[in-house]
Design a protein around this motif. Structure first.
Motif, PDB file in Angstrom:
ATOM      1  N   ILE A   1       0.917  -1.210   0.210  1.00 26.25           N
ATOM      2  CA  ILE A   1      -0.115  -0.102   0.478  1.00 26.25           C
ATOM      3  C   ILE A   1       0.871   1.281  -0.194  1.00 26.25           C
ATOM      4  N   THR A   2       0.942   2.340  -0.567  1.00 26.38           N
ATOM      5  CA  THR A   2       1.061   3.218  -0.695  1.00 26.38           C
ATOM      6  C   THR A   2       1.236   4.048  -0.449  1.00 26.38           C
ATOM      7  N   ARG A   3       2.381   5.020   0.806  1.00 30.96           N
ATOM      8  CA  ARG A   3       1.437   5.991   2.139  1.00 30.96           C
ATOM      9  C   ARG A   3       1.530   7.618   1.442  1.00 30.96           C
ATOM     10  N   GLN A   4       1.904   8.413   2.440  1.00 27.27           N
ATOM     11  CA  GLN A   4       1.668   9.659   2.391  1.00 27.27           C
ATOM     12  C   GLN A   4       1.377   9.896   3.235  1.00 27.27           C
ATOM     13  N   ASP A   5       2.823  10.895   3.688  1.00 24.45           N
ATOM     14  CA  ASP A   5       1.709  12.085   5.092  1.00 24.45           C
ATOM     15  C   ASP A   5       2.832  13.469   4.661  1.00 24.45           C
ATOM     16  N   ASP A   6       2.008  14.799   5.381  1.00 20.41           N
ATOM     17  CA  ASP A   6       1.993  15.629   4.855  1.00 20.41           C
ATOM     18  C   ASP A   6       3.198  16.231   5.955  1.00 20.41           C
ATOM     19  N   VAL A   7       4.216  17.211   5.245  1.00 17.76           N
ATOM     20  CA  VAL A   7       5.656  17.742   6.640  1.00 17.76           C
ATOM     21  C   VAL A   7       5.605  19.265   6.716  1.00 17.76           C
ATOM     22  N   ARG A   8       5.195  19.934   7.152  1.00 16.13           N
ATOM     23  CA  ARG A   8       5.665  21.254   7.589  1.00 16.13           C
ATOM     24  C   ARG A   8       7.119  20.873   7.608  1.00 16.13           C
ATOM     25  N   VAL A   9       7.518  21.701   6.485  1.00 19.64           N
ATOM     26  CA  VAL A   9       9.724  22.788   7.013  1.00 19.64           C
ATOM     27  C   VAL A   9       9.623  23.056   6.845  1.00 19.64           C
ATOM     28  N   THR A  10      10.121  23.921   7.919  1.00 19.14           N
ATOM     29  CA  THR A  10      10.652  24.740   8.325  1.00 19.14           C
ATOM     30  C   THR A  10      11.585  25.842   8.755  1.00 19.14           C
ATOM     31  N   THR A  11      12.281  27.286   8.891  1.00 16.41           N
ATOM     32  CA  THR A  11      13.843  27.251   9.076  1.00 16.41           C
ATOM     33  C   THR A  11      13.960  27.381  10.113  1.00 16.41           C
ATOM     34  N   ASP A  12      12.556  27.632  10.657  1.00 13.45           N
ATOM     35  CA  ASP A  12      13.532  27.990  12.383  1.00 13.45           C
ATOM     36  C   ASP A  12      13.672  26.062  13.241  1.00 13.45           C
ATOM     37  N   GLU A  13      14.726  26.683  14.038  1.00  7.59           N
ATOM     38  CA  GLU A  13      15.623  25.413  14.618  1.00  7.59           C
ATOM     39  C   GLU A  13      14.923  24.207  15.591  1.00  7.59           C
ATOM     40  N   ASP A  14      13.856  25.827  16.175  1.00  9.33           N
ATOM     41  CA  ASP A  14      12.954  24.725  17.069  1.00  9.33           C
ATOM     42  C   ASP A  14      11.468  24.693  16.837  1.00  9.33           C
ATOM     43  N   GLY A  15      11.088  25.215  15.372  1.00  6.66           N
ATOM     44  CA  GLY A  15       9.705  24.549  14.785  1.00  6.66           C
ATOM     45  C   GLY A  15       8.991  25.152  15.468  1.00  6.66           C
ATOM     46  N   SER A  16       9.321  26.340  16.505  1.00 11.36           N
ATOM     47  CA  SER A  16       7.835  27.517  16.509  1.00 11.36           C
ATOM     48  C   SER A  16       7.432  28.605  16.170  1.00 11.36           C
ATOM     49  N   GLY A  17       8.009  28.232  14.931  1.00  8.56           N
ATOM     50  CA  GLY A  17       7.500  29.528  14.040  1.00  8.56           C
ATOM     51  C   GLY A  17       6.000  28.963  12.847  1.00  8.56           C
ATOM     52  N   SER A  18       6.169  27.245  13.203  1.00  2.00           N
ATOM     53  CA  SER A  18       5.372  25.940  12.409  1.00  2.00           C
ATOM     54  C   SER A  18       3.443  26.395  13.277  1.00  2.00           C
ATOM     55  N   THR A  19       2.366  26.481  12.713  1.00  2.00           N
ATOM     56  CA  THR A  19       0.875  26.345  13.653  1.00  2.00           C
ATOM     57  C   THR A  19       0.676  24.975  13.584  1.00  2.00           C
ATOM     58  N   SER A  20       1.083  24.020  12.608  1.00  2.00           N
ATOM     59  CA  SER A  20       0.897  22.763  11.579  1.00  2.00           C
ATOM     60  C   SER A  20       0.925  21.244  12.954  1.00  2.00           C
ATOM     61  N   SER A  21      -0.234  20.909  13.247  1.00  2.00           N
ATOM     62  CA  SER A  21      -0.398  19.815  13.551  1.00  2.00           C
ATOM     63  C   SER A  21      -0.274  18.812  13.597  1.00  2.00           C
ATOM     64  N   GLY A  22       0.729  18.331  12.036  1.00  2.00           N
ATOM     65  CA  GLY A  22       1.075  17.404  12.171  1.00  2.00           C
ATOM     66  C   GLY A  22       2.736  17.772  12.273  1.00  2.00           C
ATOM     67  N   PRO A  23       3.797  16.297  11.113  1.00  2.00           N
ATOM     68  CA  PRO A  23       4.847  16.286  11.289  1.00  2.00           C
ATOM     69  C   PRO A  23       6.003  17.362  11.100  1.00  2.00           C
ATOM     70  N   VAL A  24       6.301  18.532  11.623  1.00  2.00           N
ATOM     71  CA  VAL A  24       7.819  19.266  11.415  1.00  2.00           C
ATOM     72  C   VAL A  24       8.764  18.877  11.161  1.00  2.00           C
ATOM     73  N   LEU A  25       9.263  19.629  10.455  1.00  2.00           N
ATOM     74  CA  LEU A  25      10.783  19.203  10.314  1.00  2.00           C
ATOM     75  C   LEU A  25      11.491  20.736  10.352  1.00  2.00           C
ATOM     76  N   SER A  26      12.403  21.111  11.475  1.00  2.00           N
ATOM     77  CA  SER A  26      13.137  22.007  12.180  1.00  2.00           C
ATOM     78  C   SER A  26      14.399  22.394  11.215  1.00  2.00           C
ATOM     79  N   GLY A  27      15.003  23.517  10.665  1.00  2.00           N
ATOM     80  CA  GLY A  27      15.795  24.105  10.512  1.00  2.00           C
ATOM     81  C   GLY A  27      16.194  23.528   8.962  1.00  2.00           C
ATOM     82  N   GLU A  28      15.238  23.556   8.512  1.00  2.00           N
ATOM     83  CA  GLU A  28      15.304  22.607   6.913  1.00  2.00           C
ATOM     84  C   GLU A  28      14.686  23.562   5.943  1.00  2.00           C
TER      85      GLU A  28
END
Length: 212
Positions: free
Chosen positions: A58-85
């Motif tokens: 089964i093909t799976r997918q997920d939405d990832v919030r990529v943010t330049t903030d090192e701690d992810g504080s600038g993202s309001t996403s409820s899903g996975p957050v990738l900080s510093g990228e």
């Protein structure tokens, strides 16, 4: 048949954390990142989608919030957050050198069936036509097998991806499907409504618990 195509062609919701565990164990050799990342001189955040082949093919997918903030504080996403990228594809290539990372633009003219996303738009249109034809038959046919007209209607309203093939198969007469022993004993509209209200929620909760 449309449901079969949905399973074969669609993408089921997965979890980025589970993907990372499988990548660390070498279980997955390639992924696809959908959506454009941030440029080198840009700051902020962007939403990208990672697609991979999970268990049972089964093909799976997920939405990832990529943010330049090192701690992810600038993202309001409820899903996975990738900080510093800035770009999910670059992160995956750098972190997992043996991984093949494909990229593509997001596809907006696509539909969803049974939770499977990114299906060809023509398949969604075909499903809509079939649903309307089945609804018309439910309204006209007062003597459908195994359930009353109201029972089939509530099933169509709440769980149509499941109810439509069941109606076509079980409402009768259908080749190679035996008629019920007691045609007058049918699921009533009230019981069908209760089942449609509570059973999907129980199934979803059980599935979510297993996904963790």
């Amino acid at each position: 048949m449309l449901v079969v195509f949905a399973v074969l062609l669609g993408e089921r919701q997965g979890r980025f954390g589970n993907l990372q565990n499988d990548l660390a164990e070498g279980k997955i050799s390639s992924v696809t990142v959908r959506g454009e990342g941030l440029l080198r001189n840009e700051t902020g955040s962007v939403l990208q989608t990672v697609v991979w082949e999970g268990g049972w093919g089964i093909t799976r997918q997920d939405d990832v919030r990529v943010t330049t903030d090192e701690d992810g504080s600038g993202s309001t996403s409820s899903g996975p957050v990738l900080s510093g990228e800035r770009d999910l594809a670059d992160y995956l290539r750098r972190t997992y050198p043996d991984l093949t990372v494909n990229t593509e633009w997001d596809r907006s003219s696509e539909s969803s069936i049974l939770g499977f996303r990114h299906l060809p738009s023509g398949l969604g249109l075909a499903l809509l036509v079939v649903n309307l034809v089945v609804l018309l038959r439910i309204v006209i046919d007062r003597h459908a097998w195994r359930a009353t007209r109201w029972a089939w209607f509530w099933a169509w309203m709440f769980v149509s991806p499941v109810a439509v093939p069941l109606f076509l198969l079980l409402s009768g007469p259908t080749p190679f499907v035996p008629a019920p022993r007691n045609p007058d004993r049918r699921l009533t509209g009230g019981w069908a409504l209760l089942l449609c209200l509570f059973v999907p929620g129980i199934v979803s909760a059980t599935w979510a618990a297993r996904s963790w």
